[in-house]
Design an enzyme around this catalytic site. Sequence first.
Site, short mmCIF file in Angstrom:
data_model
loop_
_atom_site.label_atom_id
_atom_site.label_comp_id
_atom_site.label_asym_id
_atom_site.label_seq_id
_atom_site.Cartn_x
_atom_site.Cartn_y
_atom_site.Cartn_z
N LYS A 183 57.77 43.13 40.03
CA LYS A 183 57.45 42.95 38.61
C LYS A 183 55.97 42.73 38.45
O LYS A 183 55.38 41.92 39.18
CB LYS A 183 58.22 41.72 38.07
CG LYS A 183 57.99 41.45 36.58
CD LYS A 183 58.93 42.26 35.72
CE LYS A 183 58.50 42.33 34.26
NZ LYS A 183 57.48 43.39 34.00
N LYS A 220 52.26 45.62 41.09
CA LYS A 220 51.23 45.94 40.10
C LYS A 220 50.94 47.43 40.18
O LYS A 220 51.18 48.05 41.22
CB LYS A 220 49.94 45.17 40.41
CG LYS A 220 48.99 45.08 39.24
CD LYS A 220 49.36 43.93 38.33
CE LYS A 220 48.54 43.84 37.09
NZ LYS A 220 48.75 42.55 36.41
N ASP A 229 48.89 45.39 31.06
CA ASP A 229 47.76 44.60 31.58
C ASP A 229 46.54 45.17 30.84
O ASP A 229 46.70 45.73 29.73
CB ASP A 229 47.64 44.75 33.11
CG ASP A 229 46.69 43.73 33.74
OD1 ASP A 229 47.09 42.58 33.93
OD2 ASP A 229 45.52 44.07 34.02
N THR A 264 51.30 35.30 27.00
CA THR A 264 50.31 34.92 28.03
C THR A 264 49.33 33.91 27.45
O THR A 264 49.04 32.87 28.07
CB THR A 264 49.57 36.16 28.57
OG1 THR A 264 50.53 37.16 28.89
CG2 THR A 264 48.77 35.82 29.80
P1 NDP Z 1 43.28 43.82 27.10
O1 NDP Z 1 43.07 45.21 27.51
O2 NDP Z 1 44.09 43.52 25.89
O3 NDP Z 1 41.86 43.08 26.90
C1 NDP Z 1 40.94 43.02 27.92
C2 NDP Z 1 39.71 42.26 27.44
O4 NDP Z 1 38.86 41.98 28.55
C3 NDP Z 1 38.87 43.06 26.47
O5 NDP Z 1 38.20 42.20 25.59
C4 NDP Z 1 37.90 43.78 27.41
O6 NDP Z 1 36.70 44.20 26.80
C5 NDP Z 1 37.62 42.69 28.42
N1 NDP Z 1 37.29 43.31 29.71
C6 NDP Z 1 38.07 44.11 30.43
N2 NDP Z 1 37.45 44.55 31.53
C7 NDP Z 1 36.24 44.03 31.50
C8 NDP Z 1 35.15 44.12 32.36
N3 NDP Z 1 35.17 44.86 33.46
N4 NDP Z 1 34.05 43.40 32.03
C9 NDP Z 1 34.02 42.66 30.91
N5 NDP Z 1 35.05 42.55 30.03
C10 NDP Z 1 36.13 43.23 30.32
O7 NDP Z 1 43.89 43.07 28.38
P2 NDP Z 1 44.67 41.70 28.48
O8 NDP Z 1 44.21 40.75 27.44
O9 NDP Z 1 46.10 42.02 28.60
O10 NDP Z 1 44.20 41.18 29.92
C11 NDP Z 1 43.08 40.30 30.09
C12 NDP Z 1 43.19 39.62 31.45
O11 NDP Z 1 44.41 38.84 31.49
C13 NDP Z 1 43.27 40.54 32.67
O12 NDP Z 1 42.63 39.91 33.75
C14 NDP Z 1 44.76 40.64 32.96
O13 NDP Z 1 45.00 40.97 34.29
C15 NDP Z 1 45.19 39.22 32.62
N6 NDP Z 1 46.60 39.02 32.32
C16 NDP Z 1 47.23 39.73 31.34
C17 NDP Z 1 48.54 39.48 31.03
C18 NDP Z 1 49.26 40.17 29.92
O14 NDP Z 1 50.42 39.83 29.67
N7 NDP Z 1 48.65 41.09 29.21
C19 NDP Z 1 49.32 38.49 31.78
C20 NDP Z 1 48.54 37.73 32.73
C21 NDP Z 1 47.25 38.02 32.98
P3 NDP Z 1 36.45 45.77 26.55
O15 NDP Z 1 37.33 46.15 25.42
O16 NDP Z 1 34.99 45.87 26.22
O17 NDP Z 1 36.80 46.47 27.82
O1 2IT Z 2 49.11 39.81 35.22
C1 2IT Z 2 50.23 39.70 34.67
O2 2IT Z 2 50.99 38.78 34.93
C2 2IT Z 2 50.62 40.72 33.69
N1 2IT Z 2 49.84 41.61 33.40
C3 2IT Z 2 51.98 40.68 33.04
C4 2IT Z 2 53.00 41.31 33.95
C5 2IT Z 2 54.38 41.48 33.36
O3 2IT Z 2 55.21 42.06 34.09
O4 2IT Z 2 54.66 41.05 32.25
#
Ligand code: NDP
Ligand code: 2IT
Length: 450
Positions: A90, A126, A166, A210
């Site tokens: 997952k 992943k 993600d 999250t």
């Molecule tokens: P989104 O795509 O919704 O948002 C990502 C955000 O991070 C944007 O503001 C983006 O800016 C910025 N960002 C991404 N890459 C970079 C980079 N290389 N340098 C600077 N800024 C960056 O993603 P999520 O909010 O879903 O994910 C954010 C983080 O949380 C990640 O690390 C992800 O792995 C983690 N995560 C997500 C989960 C989920 O359920 N979605 C669960 C647990 C963890 P820009 O638009 O300019 O690229």
């Molecule tokens: O980093 C993470 O935990 C996620 N992007 C969510 C993964 C999921 O299966 O909901």
Amino acid sequence: MSNYIESVLAKTKEKNANEKEFLQAVSEVLETLKPVVERDENYEKTALLERLVEPERIITFRVPWVDDNGKVQVNRGFRVQFNGSIGPYKGGLRFHPSVNQSIMKFLAFEQIFKNALTGLPIGGGKGGSDFDPKGKSDREIMSFCQSFMNELQRHIGHNLDVPAGDIGVGAREIGYLFGQYRKIRNAFEAGVLTGKGLEYGGSLARKEATGFGLIYYMREMLKANNKNFEGKVVTISGSGNVAIYAAQKVMEYGAKVVAMSDSNGCIYDDIGIDLEEIKRIKEVERLRIKEYLKKYPKAQYFENKEGEIPAVYTIKADISLPCATQNDINLETAQLMVKNGVFAVGEGANMPTDIEAINYFLKNGVLLAPAKAANAGGVATSALEMCQNSMRYFWTFEEVDKKLDGIMSNIFKACKDTADEYGLGINYVAGANIAAFKKVSAAMMAQGII
Ligand code: NDP
Ligand code: 2IT
């Protein structure tokens, strides 16, 4: 470090020499496991750590698609099925040009432990692609997602591997991926993907989970240290799914969010950010965060500069929430944050803080909510989505949110109890790693040498 851990780390470094992020994630975990590994010689006898750092399976594949100019584009797709000992693999899918095998493996490795901490039956995986969704039309996104699923569908299933979102993958992409899977399989297998739209099997509160979960975890962490969110100034790195809903919940708890960012720079609004405007800019219009200044000309915008501390971390705050990407905070950034008065850091992103910065925070008494525990609310709610899909039923928003709150509170308790048991003080990073490792290793031991 024990000799056994040291030798496994050395071998892992040799075998994966060009995988910087993966080695960082492995080092961070293994370096905290000494007290557990030394208590039981069976770990070494059964080569448990060697098996733990080797993915069960990695799939890479070609993703060809046609852009709006009729030109054929080719990207690389990945799925890392790292550890299935406590449930189907997952974990999310990331679409970002930086995606490579090292990043996929670090994320899948972290996911094993995160998923174990949720207490729910999910293994670690992943996937993703080096596809860049920025500036693409809806049709191009759909075309890419369909081609990606043409191959991925052979490798996933609700009892086998369940992807979700993600970075760069949200409800729109999950919709296109699900549609293609359903068409190929000629069956409505709702539980094969999570983060689905509410009309076709998604769970209420998954979108918020999250970010909300991060704040529930931090609420417990602050409470255990006689602190709270009331009246605190918060800055958030990122403005995507995790950042937006962390902002919403922390505001509900009485904090003021003064800065949010994207990869170009950050906005600073000292009276507090208007989150509805951020949602419009990011969730609806998909624009750059700088757009905020059009409605709020008195707010400020600071651009990121190559090689310098990301602008959002230069702003004074009590609490900082890195919710963007890995290695956002290095030692220099951590030093500035502490100097500026940050007393708590909540990792919404995966591995946003490098090892030197983690150690600096811990040494300086900063309360650090570690990613694999603190951002587990997303995947936990994904598991609740799977559960609802299996029941062919759904829960209300309040029911899911309450379960999420309970799960996050339990995760904090596990981190704290483990830290207390091993005399680790506020080192919840080690607490999380050890608690998760105990569960995963017990499942692996019970299943023999596989
Ligand atoms: P989104 O795509 O919704 O948002 C990502 C955000 O991070 C944007 O503001 C983006 O800016 C910025 N960002 C991404 N890459 C970079 C980079 N290389 N340098 C600077 N800024 C960056 O993603 P999520 O909010 O879903 O994910 C954010 C983080 O949380 C990640 O690390 C992800 O792995 C983690 N995560 C997500 C989960 C989920 O359920 N979605 C669960 C647990 C963890 P820009 O638009 O300019 O690229
Ligand atoms: O980093 C993470 O935990 C996620 N992007 C969510 C993964 C999921 O299966 O909901």
